[in-house]
Motif scaffolding. Structure first.
Motif, mmCIF file in Angstrom:
data_model
loop_
_atom_site.group_PDB
_atom_site.id
_atom_site.type_symbol
_atom_site.label_atom_id
_atom_site.label_comp_id
_atom_site.label_asym_id
_atom_site.label_seq_id
_atom_site.Cartn_x
_atom_site.Cartn_y
_atom_site.Cartn_z
ATOM 1 N N VAL A 22 1.144 -1.107 -0.163
ATOM 2 C CA VAL A 22 -0.073 -0.010 -0.620
ATOM 3 C C VAL A 22 0.996 1.157 0.033
ATOM 4 C CG1 VAL A 22 -1.702 1.579 1.435
ATOM 5 C CG2 VAL A 22 -1.953 -1.173 1.117
ATOM 6 N N ALA A 23 1.701 1.354 0.267
ATOM 7 C CA ALA A 23 3.502 2.541 0.457
ATOM 8 C C ALA A 23 3.372 2.591 -0.572
ATOM 9 C CB ALA A 23 3.841 2.119 1.988
ATOM 10 N N LEU A 24 4.197 1.095 -1.031
ATOM 11 C CA LEU A 24 4.563 1.476 -2.112
ATOM 12 C C LEU A 24 3.956 1.871 -2.812
ATOM 13 C CD1 LEU A 24 7.360 1.098 -3.529
ATOM 14 C CD2 LEU A 24 5.958 -1.393 -3.880
ATOM 15 N N VAL A 25 2.595 1.741 -3.628
ATOM 16 C CA VAL A 25 1.777 2.248 -4.340
ATOM 17 C C VAL A 25 0.729 3.266 -4.293
ATOM 18 C CG1 VAL A 25 -0.801 2.359 -5.022
ATOM 19 C CG2 VAL A 25 0.699 0.398 -5.151
ATOM 20 N N PHE A 26 1.483 4.155 -3.003
ATOM 21 C CA PHE A 26 1.521 5.267 -2.725
ATOM 22 C C PHE A 26 1.739 6.252 -3.044
ATOM 23 C CE2 PHE A 26 0.953 8.974 0.610
ATOM 24 C CZ PHE A 26 -0.275 9.423 0.058
ATOM 25 N N ILE A 27 3.618 5.858 -2.707
ATOM 26 C CA ILE A 27 4.079 6.735 -3.845
ATOM 27 C C ILE A 27 4.416 6.726 -4.620
ATOM 28 C CG2 ILE A 27 6.662 6.766 -2.953
ATOM 29 C CD1 ILE A 27 6.554 6.125 -0.829
ATOM 30 N N GLN A 28 3.838 5.606 -5.366
ATOM 31 C CA GLN A 28 3.641 6.245 -7.516
ATOM 32 C C GLN A 28 2.836 6.725 -7.330
ATOM 33 O OE1 GLN A 28 5.583 4.983 -9.174
ATOM 34 N NE2 GLN A 28 4.857 4.624 -10.927
ATOM 35 N N VAL A 29 1.773 6.626 -7.337
ATOM 36 C CA VAL A 29 0.601 7.834 -7.750
ATOM 37 C C VAL A 29 1.290 9.058 -6.873
ATOM 38 C CG1 VAL A 29 -1.589 8.427 -6.911
ATOM 39 C CG2 VAL A 29 -0.835 6.153 -7.103
ATOM 40 N N ILE A 30 1.524 9.820 -5.915
ATOM 41 C CA ILE A 30 2.736 10.548 -5.630
ATOM 42 C C ILE A 30 3.789 11.150 -6.437
ATOM 43 C CG2 ILE A 30 3.502 12.116 -3.567
ATOM 44 C CD1 ILE A 30 0.535 11.184 -2.831
ATOM 45 N N MET A 31 4.462 10.543 -6.500
ATOM 46 C CA MET A 31 5.356 10.582 -7.920
ATOM 47 C C MET A 31 5.274 10.968 -9.307
ATOM 48 S SD MET A 31 8.690 10.144 -5.916
ATOM 49 C CE MET A 31 9.753 10.423 -7.577
ATOM 50 N N ARG A 32 3.669 10.076 -9.805
ATOM 51 C CA ARG A 32 3.303 10.255 -10.973
ATOM 52 C C ARG A 32 2.625 11.647 -10.870
ATOM 53 N NH1 ARG A 32 0.570 4.728 -13.191
ATOM 54 N NH2 ARG A 32 3.285 4.379 -13.188
ATOM 55 N N TYR A 33 0.682 11.762 -10.089
ATOM 56 C CA TYR A 33 0.173 13.042 -10.497
ATOM 57 C C TYR A 33 0.620 13.931 -9.392
ATOM 58 C CZ TYR A 33 -1.839 9.396 -12.425
ATOM 59 O OH TYR A 33 -2.962 8.444 -13.352
ATOM 60 N N VAL A 34 1.495 13.804 -8.566
ATOM 61 C CA VAL A 34 2.042 15.970 -7.877
ATOM 62 C C VAL A 34 3.820 16.113 -8.591
ATOM 63 C CG1 VAL A 34 3.055 15.893 -5.369
ATOM 64 C CG2 VAL A 34 1.333 15.204 -6.341
ATOM 65 N N PHE A 35 4.421 14.814 -8.511
ATOM 66 C CA PHE A 35 6.232 15.503 -9.094
ATOM 67 C C PHE A 35 6.564 15.009 -10.939
ATOM 68 C CE2 PHE A 35 6.723 14.324 -4.909
ATOM 69 C CZ PHE A 35 7.051 15.401 -3.875
ATOM 70 N N SER A 36 5.217 14.385 -11.295
ATOM 71 C CA SER A 36 5.275 13.750 -12.430
ATOM 72 C C SER A 36 6.253 12.835 -12.943
ATOM 73 C CB SER A 36 5.054 15.387 -13.476
ATOM 74 O OG SER A 36 3.848 16.001 -13.672
ATOM 75 N N ASN A 37 6.539 12.454 -12.659
ATOM 76 C CA ASN A 37 7.385 11.298 -12.851
ATOM 77 C C ASN A 37 7.414 9.944 -11.798
ATOM 78 O OD1 ASN A 37 10.001 10.563 -13.165
ATOM 79 N ND2 ASN A 37 10.973 11.764 -11.685
ATOM 80 N N SER A 38 7.736 9.000 -12.564
ATOM 81 C CA SER A 38 6.882 7.756 -11.280
ATOM 82 C C SER A 38 8.788 6.886 -11.321
ATOM 83 C CB SER A 38 6.365 6.760 -12.727
ATOM 84 O OG SER A 38 7.301 6.610 -13.290
#
Length: 163
Positions: A22-38
């Protein structure tokens, strides 16, 4: 200590791996949509963790008597001893299938190790992901053996005589 670990092995692994996933997927979502980087590896790791959770969860479900069942035939049997014998038969078939999966999954895992196939993003051996099948089924087989022993004791009694 070892008994407590054995009694709760799958539960411990499942709870902590789920928290990590859950933490990993949450971090991935934040990275993708907030920082535009995955992260290139997070989805792959989450997928492999999910594989392990499935097979360890199957073993945990045996321990907790939570597998889905169709009980039409069992409901037709009138005596308690007959029901337990039918359940024993079903578990022996299940154990046979589970041991088959241990063998075949182990064979595939060994083949992948020999070939050196690695995952695309993390570059870890694919055998680690595929090892979830023989490991999970081996644990499931051990849990089934314990359940079979309980059923045999309930039919024939603790002292081996008929009850």
């Amino acid at each position: 200590m070892l008994k407590k670990l054995w009694d709760n092995l799958e539960e411990y692994i499942l709870v902590y791996s789920m928290m990590f996933s859950v933490a990993l997927v949450f971090i991935q979502v934040i990275m993708r949509y907030v920082f535009s980087n995955s992260l290139s590896w997070s989805e792959e790791l989450a997928r492999y963790l999910f594989l392990w959770q499935i097979w360890l969860g199957a073993s945990y479900a045996v321990k907790e008597h939570r597998h889905l069942r169709i009980e039409v035939v069992q409901d037709l049997i009138k005596t308690r001893k007959g029901k337990v014998c039918f359940e024993l038969f079903a578990m022996l078939l299940w154990l046979g299938f589970s041991l088959f999966m241990v063998y075949e999954g182990g064979t595939l895992t060994k083949l992948l190790l020999q070939r050196g196939q690695v995952s695309p993003a993390m570059r870890i051996p694919m055998a680690y992901a595929y090892a979830s099948v023989p490991v999970g089924c081996a644990l499931m087989s051990a849990r089934l053996c314990a359940e079979i022993a309980k059923n045999i004791r309930s039919v024939f009694g603790e002292n081996g005589g008929a009850s």
